[in-house]
Design a protein around this motif. Structure first.
Motif, PDB file in Angstrom:
ATOM      1  N   VAL A 134       0.836  -1.207   0.000  1.00  0.00           N
ATOM      2  CA  VAL A 134       0.000   0.000   0.000  1.00  0.00           C
ATOM      3  C   VAL A 134       0.871   1.258   0.000  1.00  0.00           C
ATOM      4  O   VAL A 134       2.011   1.250   0.476  1.00  0.00           O
ATOM      5  CB  VAL A 134      -0.961   0.038   1.213  1.00  0.00           C
ATOM      6  CG1 VAL A 134      -1.832  -1.202   1.266  1.00  0.00           C
ATOM      7  CG2 VAL A 134      -0.220   0.218   2.511  1.00  0.00           C
ATOM      8  N   LYS A 135       0.317   2.312  -0.513  1.00  0.00           N
ATOM      9  CA  LYS A 135       0.959   3.631  -0.475  1.00  0.00           C
ATOM     10  C   LYS A 135       0.997   4.102   0.975  1.00  0.00           C
ATOM     11  O   LYS A 135      -0.002   4.011   1.688  1.00  0.00           O
ATOM     12  CB  LYS A 135       0.142   4.607  -1.334  1.00  0.00           C
ATOM     13  CG  LYS A 135       0.661   6.018  -1.360  1.00  0.00           C
ATOM     14  CD  LYS A 135       1.665   6.187  -2.435  1.00  0.00           C
ATOM     15  CE  LYS A 135       1.974   7.672  -2.638  1.00  0.00           C
ATOM     16  NZ  LYS A 135       3.189   7.840  -3.397  1.00  0.00           N
ATOM     17  N   ASN A 136       2.137   4.601   1.407  1.00  0.00           N
ATOM     18  CA  ASN A 136       2.273   5.141   2.759  1.00  0.00           C
ATOM     19  C   ASN A 136       1.943   6.633   2.723  1.00  0.00           C
ATOM     20  O   ASN A 136       2.733   7.427   2.228  1.00  0.00           O
ATOM     21  CB  ASN A 136       3.696   4.928   3.286  1.00  0.00           C
ATOM     22  CG  ASN A 136       3.871   5.418   4.707  1.00  0.00           C
ATOM     23  OD1 ASN A 136       3.008   6.070   5.270  1.00  0.00           O
ATOM     24  ND2 ASN A 136       5.022   5.106   5.278  1.00  0.00           N
ATOM     25  N   PRO A 137       0.784   7.031   3.245  1.00  0.00           N
ATOM     26  CA  PRO A 137       0.388   8.440   3.165  1.00  0.00           C
ATOM     27  C   PRO A 137       1.239   9.359   4.047  1.00  0.00           C
ATOM     28  O   PRO A 137       1.159  10.575   3.919  1.00  0.00           O
ATOM     29  CB  PRO A 137      -1.068   8.428   3.635  1.00  0.00           C
ATOM     30  CG  PRO A 137      -1.174   7.228   4.510  1.00  0.00           C
ATOM     31  CD  PRO A 137      -0.223   6.220   3.937  1.00  0.00           C
ATOM     32  N   PHE A 138       2.064   8.776   4.912  1.00  0.00           N
ATOM     33  CA  PHE A 138       2.895   9.571   5.821  1.00  0.00           C
ATOM     34  C   PHE A 138       4.365   9.569   5.421  1.00  0.00           C
ATOM     35  O   PHE A 138       5.203  10.106   6.145  1.00  0.00           O
ATOM     36  CB  PHE A 138       2.757   9.035   7.249  1.00  0.00           C
ATOM     37  CG  PHE A 138       1.333   8.823   7.679  1.00  0.00           C
ATOM     38  CD1 PHE A 138       0.434   9.885   7.727  1.00  0.00           C
ATOM     39  CD2 PHE A 138       0.874   7.560   8.011  1.00  0.00           C
ATOM     40  CE1 PHE A 138      -0.886   9.688   8.114  1.00  0.00           C
ATOM     41  CE2 PHE A 138      -0.440   7.354   8.407  1.00  0.00           C
ATOM     42  CZ  PHE A 138      -1.323   8.428   8.447  1.00  0.00           C
TER      43      PHE A 138
ATOM     44  N   GLU B 264       4.170  12.721  10.938  1.00  0.00           N
ATOM     45  CA  GLU B 264       2.771  13.090  11.198  1.00  0.00           C
ATOM     46  C   GLU B 264       2.446  12.659  12.621  1.00  0.00           C
ATOM     47  O   GLU B 264       2.491  11.471  12.930  1.00  0.00           O
ATOM     48  CB  GLU B 264       1.852  12.394  10.198  1.00  0.00           C
ATOM     49  CG  GLU B 264       0.385  12.596  10.439  1.00  0.00           C
ATOM     50  CD  GLU B 264      -0.047  14.050  10.372  1.00  0.00           C
ATOM     51  OE1 GLU B 264      -0.745  14.504  11.309  1.00  0.00           O
ATOM     52  OE2 GLU B 264       0.328  14.733   9.398  1.00  0.00           O
ATOM     53  N   PRO B 265       2.115  13.617  13.513  1.00  0.00           N
ATOM     54  CA  PRO B 265       1.848  13.254  14.909  1.00  0.00           C
ATOM     55  C   PRO B 265       0.640  12.340  15.096  1.00  0.00           C
ATOM     56  O   PRO B 265       0.636  11.493  15.986  1.00  0.00           O
ATOM     57  CB  PRO B 265       1.608  14.598  15.605  1.00  0.00           C
ATOM     58  CG  PRO B 265       2.138  15.634  14.685  1.00  0.00           C
ATOM     59  CD  PRO B 265       2.086  15.061  13.308  1.00  0.00           C
ATOM     60  N   GLU B 266      -0.387  12.486  14.284  1.00  0.00           N
ATOM     61  CA  GLU B 266      -1.622  11.705  14.455  1.00  0.00           C
ATOM     62  C   GLU B 266      -1.781  10.732  13.301  1.00  0.00           C
ATOM     63  O   GLU B 266      -2.164  11.131  12.195  1.00  0.00           O
ATOM     64  CB  GLU B 266      -2.833  12.647  14.518  1.00  0.00           C
ATOM     65  CG  GLU B 266      -2.813  13.624  15.681  1.00  0.00           C
ATOM     66  CD  GLU B 266      -2.878  12.936  17.034  1.00  0.00           C
ATOM     67  OE1 GLU B 266      -3.491  11.843  17.134  1.00  0.00           O
ATOM     68  OE2 GLU B 266      -2.296  13.475  17.986  1.00  0.00           O
ATOM     69  N   ILE B 267      -1.491   9.462  13.549  1.00  0.00           N
ATOM     70  CA  ILE B 267      -1.596   8.453  12.485  1.00  0.00           C
ATOM     71  C   ILE B 267      -2.589   7.340  12.803  1.00  0.00           C
ATOM     72  O   ILE B 267      -2.928   6.539  11.941  1.00  0.00           O
ATOM     73  CB  ILE B 267      -0.225   7.829  12.158  1.00  0.00           C
ATOM     74  CG1 ILE B 267       0.331   7.060  13.363  1.00  0.00           C
ATOM     75  CG2 ILE B 267       0.763   8.880  11.669  1.00  0.00           C
ATOM     76  CD1 ILE B 267       1.570   6.243  13.068  1.00  0.00           C
TER      77      ILE B 267
ATOM     78  N   GLY C  89       8.714   1.050   3.818  1.00  0.00           N
ATOM     79  CA  GLY C  89       9.691   1.594   2.888  1.00  0.00           C
ATOM     80  C   GLY C  89      10.555   2.666   3.538  1.00  0.00           C
ATOM     81  O   GLY C  89      10.208   3.235   4.579  1.00  0.00           O
ATOM     82  N   ALA C  90      11.688   2.977   2.909  1.00  0.00           N
ATOM     83  CA  ALA C  90      12.727   3.810   3.510  1.00  0.00           C
ATOM     84  C   ALA C  90      12.286   5.229   3.861  1.00  0.00           C
ATOM     85  O   ALA C  90      12.889   5.866   4.718  1.00  0.00           O
ATOM     86  CB  ALA C  90      13.934   3.858   2.579  1.00  0.00           C
ATOM     87  N   ALA C  91      11.243   5.744   3.239  1.00  0.00           N
ATOM     88  CA  ALA C  91      10.778   7.098   3.558  1.00  0.00           C
ATOM     89  C   ALA C  91       9.759   7.107   4.693  1.00  0.00           C
ATOM     90  O   ALA C  91       9.212   8.154   5.031  1.00  0.00           O
ATOM     91  CB  ALA C  91      10.182   7.763   2.313  1.00  0.00           C
ATOM     92  N   GLY C  92       9.521   5.949   5.287  1.00  0.00           N
ATOM     93  CA  GLY C  92       8.550   5.851   6.369  1.00  0.00           C
ATOM     94  C   GLY C  92       9.213   5.596   7.710  1.00  0.00           C
ATOM     95  O   GLY C  92      10.441   5.534   7.822  1.00  0.00           O
ATOM     96  N   GLU C  93       8.378   5.443   8.720  1.00  0.00           N
ATOM     97  CA  GLU C  93       8.832   5.198  10.088  1.00  0.00           C
ATOM     98  C   GLU C  93       8.382   3.816  10.550  1.00  0.00           C
ATOM     99  O   GLU C  93       7.358   3.301  10.091  1.00  0.00           O
ATOM    100  CB  GLU C  93       8.206   6.207  11.053  1.00  0.00           C
ATOM    101  CG  GLU C  93       8.491   7.638  10.803  1.00  0.00           C
ATOM    102  CD  GLU C  93       7.669   8.522  11.751  1.00  0.00           C
ATOM    103  OE1 GLU C  93       7.451   8.141  12.919  1.00  0.00           O
ATOM    104  OE2 GLU C  93       7.235   9.590  11.299  1.00  0.00           O
ATOM    105  N   LEU C  94       9.105   3.279  11.500  1.00  0.00           N
ATOM    106  CA  LEU C  94       8.737   2.005  12.110  1.00  0.00           C
ATOM    107  C   LEU C  94       7.291   2.039  12.604  1.00  0.00           C
ATOM    108  O   LEU C  94       6.540   1.072  12.459  1.00  0.00           O
ATOM    109  CB  LEU C  94       9.694   1.723  13.268  1.00  0.00           C
ATOM    110  CG  LEU C  94       9.768   0.323  13.831  1.00  0.00           C
ATOM    111  CD1 LEU C  94      10.157  -0.676  12.755  1.00  0.00           C
ATOM    112  CD2 LEU C  94      10.745   0.281  14.982  1.00  0.00           C
TER     113      LEU C  94
END
Length: 194
Positions: free
Chosen positions: A37-41, A46-49, A88-93
């Motif tokens: 899926v596309k990671n919208p963050f 983004e504080p609220e996920i 993916g690499a542009a996201g967070e754990l």
């Protein structure tokens, strides 16, 4: 509400006939489903996920259903499960942790009786990285014969701005389990542990 954009779903099933010992009377099926899926963050903090968890619930049920069908369609045959995420690499754990409720509860709902917590693994990785999804018994986490794992990898995923959400199920424990511990036929408590 966060929109969930799915690029692909990959279902894999292994038929394990033996693991160096005698051939099993009934092969063990080990399956996984990976949803990309596309990671919208991606690319920003983004504080609220947490709202994305609700948006992922239908996908959790869809993936659980696809996996169960690939393993023969009978919930009574499933003995063990697990879940995981590869961000993916542009996201967070933490983006991978969004799968805990939608993936875990969907499998438990679909299987009927599933008392044990669903074990999980989350990591950040490059495209083509592998994710080792932990497995244990669905009704009693201490059933040692069912401590196992399923490796999930999709060659073109996750891209930097994607998340690979995975579920795994098996129709048995390790093929020749013989290191003791609580056995499946010894489950007595209904607390998800023993």
């Amino acid at each position: 509400m966060t929109e969930i954009a799915v690029r692909k779903i990959v279902v894999t099933v292994e038929e394990v006939r033996h693991d160096g010992g005698p051939v099993l009377a009934t092969p063990i099926l080990k399956g996984s489903v990976a949803c990309i899926v596309k990671n919208p963050f991606a690319g920003r903090h983004e504080p609220e996920i947490a709202g994305m968890m609700d948006a992922l619930k239908p996908l959790g049920l869809e993936c659980s259903t696809k996996l169960l069908q690939a393993l023969g369609g009978d919930p009574a045959r499933i003995e063990a499960y697990g879940k995981g995420s590869l961000v993916g690499a542009a996201g967070e754990l933490e983006h991978g942790a969004l799968w805990h409720v939608p993936g875990g509860y969907a499998m438990r709902e679909l299987l009927g009786q599933a008392l044990a917590i669903v074990p999980s693994m989350t990591k950040v990785g490059a495209m083509g990285a592998s994710l080792d999804v932990p497995i244990h018994h669905k009704d009693a986490a201490y059933v040692r014969s069912h401590f196992d794992g399923v490796t999930v990898a999709v060659a073109d995923a996750p891209r930097a701005d994607e998340i690979l959400f995975a579920l795994a199920m098996t129709t048995g424990g390790r093929p020749h389990a013989r290191v003791g511990g609580l056995r499946q036929d010894e489950i007595t408590k209904r607390d998800g542990l023993r």
